[in-house]
Write a protein that holds these residues in place. Structure first.
Motif, short mmCIF file in Angstrom:
data_model
loop_
_atom_site.label_atom_id
_atom_site.label_comp_id
_atom_site.label_asym_id
_atom_site.label_seq_id
_atom_site.Cartn_x
_atom_site.Cartn_y
_atom_site.Cartn_z
N GLY A 67 -27.36 -37.44 18.68
CA GLY A 67 -27.60 -36.99 17.32
C GLY A 67 -28.34 -35.68 17.17
O GLY A 67 -28.47 -35.16 16.07
N THR A 68 -28.80 -35.11 18.26
CA THR A 68 -29.55 -33.84 18.23
C THR A 68 -28.68 -32.70 18.75
O THR A 68 -28.07 -32.84 19.83
CB THR A 68 -30.83 -33.94 19.07
N VAL A 69 -28.62 -31.59 18.01
CA VAL A 69 -27.83 -30.45 18.43
C VAL A 69 -28.41 -29.86 19.71
O VAL A 69 -29.60 -29.56 19.80
CB VAL A 69 -27.78 -29.36 17.33
N VAL A 70 -27.55 -29.69 20.72
CA VAL A 70 -28.00 -29.18 22.01
C VAL A 70 -27.27 -27.90 22.43
O VAL A 70 -27.71 -27.20 23.34
CB VAL A 70 -27.85 -30.24 23.12
N SER A 71 -26.16 -27.58 21.77
CA SER A 71 -25.44 -26.36 22.13
C SER A 71 -24.46 -25.98 21.02
O SER A 71 -23.88 -26.86 20.37
CB SER A 71 -24.67 -26.55 23.44
N GLU A 72 -24.29 -24.66 20.84
CA GLU A 72 -23.26 -24.13 19.94
C GLU A 72 -22.33 -23.21 20.71
O GLU A 72 -21.57 -22.44 20.11
CB GLU A 72 -23.92 -23.40 18.76
N ALA A 73 -22.38 -23.30 22.02
CA ALA A 73 -21.46 -22.55 22.88
C ALA A 73 -20.22 -23.40 23.13
O ALA A 73 -20.11 -24.54 22.66
CB ALA A 73 -22.15 -22.20 24.18
N TYR A 74 -19.29 -22.87 23.88
CA TYR A 74 -18.06 -23.60 24.16
C TYR A 74 -18.30 -24.74 25.15
O TYR A 74 -17.46 -25.62 25.32
CB TYR A 74 -16.97 -22.66 24.70
N ASN A 75 -19.50 -24.73 25.80
CA ASN A 75 -19.76 -25.76 26.80
C ASN A 75 -21.17 -26.32 26.63
O ASN A 75 -22.03 -25.75 25.96
CB ASN A 75 -19.58 -25.22 28.20
N TYR A 76 -21.40 -27.47 27.28
CA TYR A 76 -22.73 -28.10 27.31
C TYR A 76 -22.92 -28.70 28.69
O TYR A 76 -22.11 -29.51 29.16
CB TYR A 76 -22.85 -29.19 26.24
N GLU A 77 -24.01 -28.31 29.36
CA GLU A 77 -24.34 -28.82 30.70
C GLU A 77 -25.37 -29.93 30.56
O GLU A 77 -26.51 -29.70 30.18
CB GLU A 77 -24.86 -27.69 31.58
N PHE A 78 -24.93 -31.14 30.88
CA PHE A 78 -25.75 -32.34 30.70
C PHE A 78 -26.33 -32.77 32.04
O PHE A 78 -25.60 -33.09 32.98
CB PHE A 78 -24.89 -33.45 30.10
N THR A 79 -27.67 -32.78 32.13
CA THR A 79 -28.36 -33.23 33.34
C THR A 79 -29.34 -34.33 32.93
O THR A 79 -30.46 -34.04 32.49
CB THR A 79 -29.12 -32.08 34.02
N PRO A 80 -28.97 -35.59 33.03
CA PRO A 80 -29.86 -36.68 32.62
C PRO A 80 -31.06 -36.81 33.54
O PRO A 80 -30.93 -36.71 34.76
CB PRO A 80 -28.96 -37.92 32.70
#
Length: 378
Positions: A67-80
């Protein structure tokens, strides 16, 4: 002729304009690098989510994590940073419309698998912080003494935890699997028979959910036979004050109580742990078990509970036969008492569960531990 030529030019221009207008009004045609709805990731390992266009027309990107915006680029790198279930939502939008896709990302608890070289005994002592007691600051009540319970429990090593709340945290060289039946054996030195001397220790377990190899995650109590006893006090806290010498150790608790742990003539030194980080006072927390201290004739006793505690000659645990107390990871409950399902555990904490000063002959009730074993490794 000129008029006809002009009409042709205007027609072509109108057609081109209409095509461009139609192109701008097309909703995003998205090409996702990961197309599945369900994704599995790993703790501290990067997973890259990205979106491209199928027709070359641009659009806006928006990525949300729970629910929280984390990126407005074409990609998102998720590292839990820890295990759990996460929701990643992607939205592509332009003036003509939008496209959305939701990922459910499962991050399992990191597990260190066993190998042919795995040890079934303790391999690491992470922390030792005893409460005040008669053996504290002596060999079996020292950081060096804590290291001696590593390895084969056939050794004669012994570690004391002092009064209520004193604890040791240890681990194995692998994750302990929650198999059917009992999973852990913990060795102490209780006395059975008609004149029992038990010093019950509560056992807690934890998983390395953040994968950093340290016992800094949530702890779960292995609920024993007295967990629901109305005389058992949950969320108990006691604070000991350092007398800074050979003198009784005063305490207060969060129940409005106070008292002392008393010195005796057999151990003429400070009973407060001189290696504790705070040399003024020490606050310890946990579940307080009822006292079982008393007499059988002229002999002082401290009777065992039925099952679920270490350093306790428990009938329900068949200590007489096994010579250890056994524990099932399936007994685990969270801080609210809710049962939790743990497939594996990585850390074990044992602490003294009774607050009993005893007497000047026997001293305080203080859980002792000789070692532990993963019963899943034969």
């Amino acid at each position: 002729m000129k008029k006809s030529y002009l009409l042709i030019v205007l027609s072509i221009f109108t057609l081109l304009y209409s095509c461009k207008k139609d192109e701008k009004e097309i909703a995003p045609d998205v090409n996702l690098a990961i197309k599945a709805d369900a994704v599995e990731a790993k703790v501290n390992v990067k997973t890259t989510f990205s979106a491209g266009t199928n027709n070359g027309l641009p659009f806006k990107h928006l990525w949300k994590l729970d629910g929280t915006v984390v990126s407005e680029a074409y990609n998102y790198e998720f590292t839990p940073l820890k295990s759990g279930t996460y929701i990643i939502e992607y939205t592509a939008s332009n003036t003509a419309g939008s496209f959305t896709h939701k990922y459910t990302v499962t991050v399992p608890v990191p597990v260190i698998e066993t190998s042919p070289n795995s040890s079934k005994y303790i391999t690491t002592i992470f922390e030792y912080l005893p409460a005040p007691g008669q053996f504290i600051n002596e060999g079996i009540g020292s950081p060096a003494g804590a290291q001696k319970i590593i390895g084969d429990v056939s050794k004669t090593s012994l570690l004391t935890l002092g009064g209520f709340g004193g604890y040791v945290v240890f681990g194995f060289d692998h994750s302990v699997v929650n198999n059917t039946g009992n999973d852990l054996a913990i060795y102490g030195n209780p006395i059975g028979g008609n004149t029992q001397w038990a010093e019950p220790g509560i056992v807690m377990v934890s998983q390395d959910v953040n994968g950093n190899g340290k016992p800094d995650d949530e702890w779960y109590e292995l609920a024993g036979s007295e967990y629901s006893n109305p005389l058992t006090v949950k969320n108990y806290e006691i604070t000991y004050v350092n007398p800074k010498g050979y003198a009784n150790v005063a305490w207060t608790d969060n129940q409005g109580g106070s008292g002392t742990y008393d010195i005796n003539i057999y151990h003429k030194h400070n009973f407060y742990p001189e290696f504790a980080p705070d040399q003024e006072k020490l606050t310890l927390k946990g579940t307080l078990l009822p006292s079982t201290f008393g007499k059988v004739g002229s002999i002082f006793v401290n009777t065992a509970f039925d099952w679920g505690y270490t350093d306790s000659w428990s009938i329900g645990d068949d200590y007489a036969t096994k010579k250890y107390n056994s524990f099932d990871i399936s007994w685990a409950v969270d801080k609210t008492g809710k049962k939790v399902e743990l497939k594996t555990i990585d850390f074990v904490k044992v602490y003294t569960g009774q607050r009993e000063k005893g007497n000047l002959i026997m001293g305080e009730i203080s859980t002792e531990i000789k070692g532990a074993q993963d019963l899943g490794i034969k």
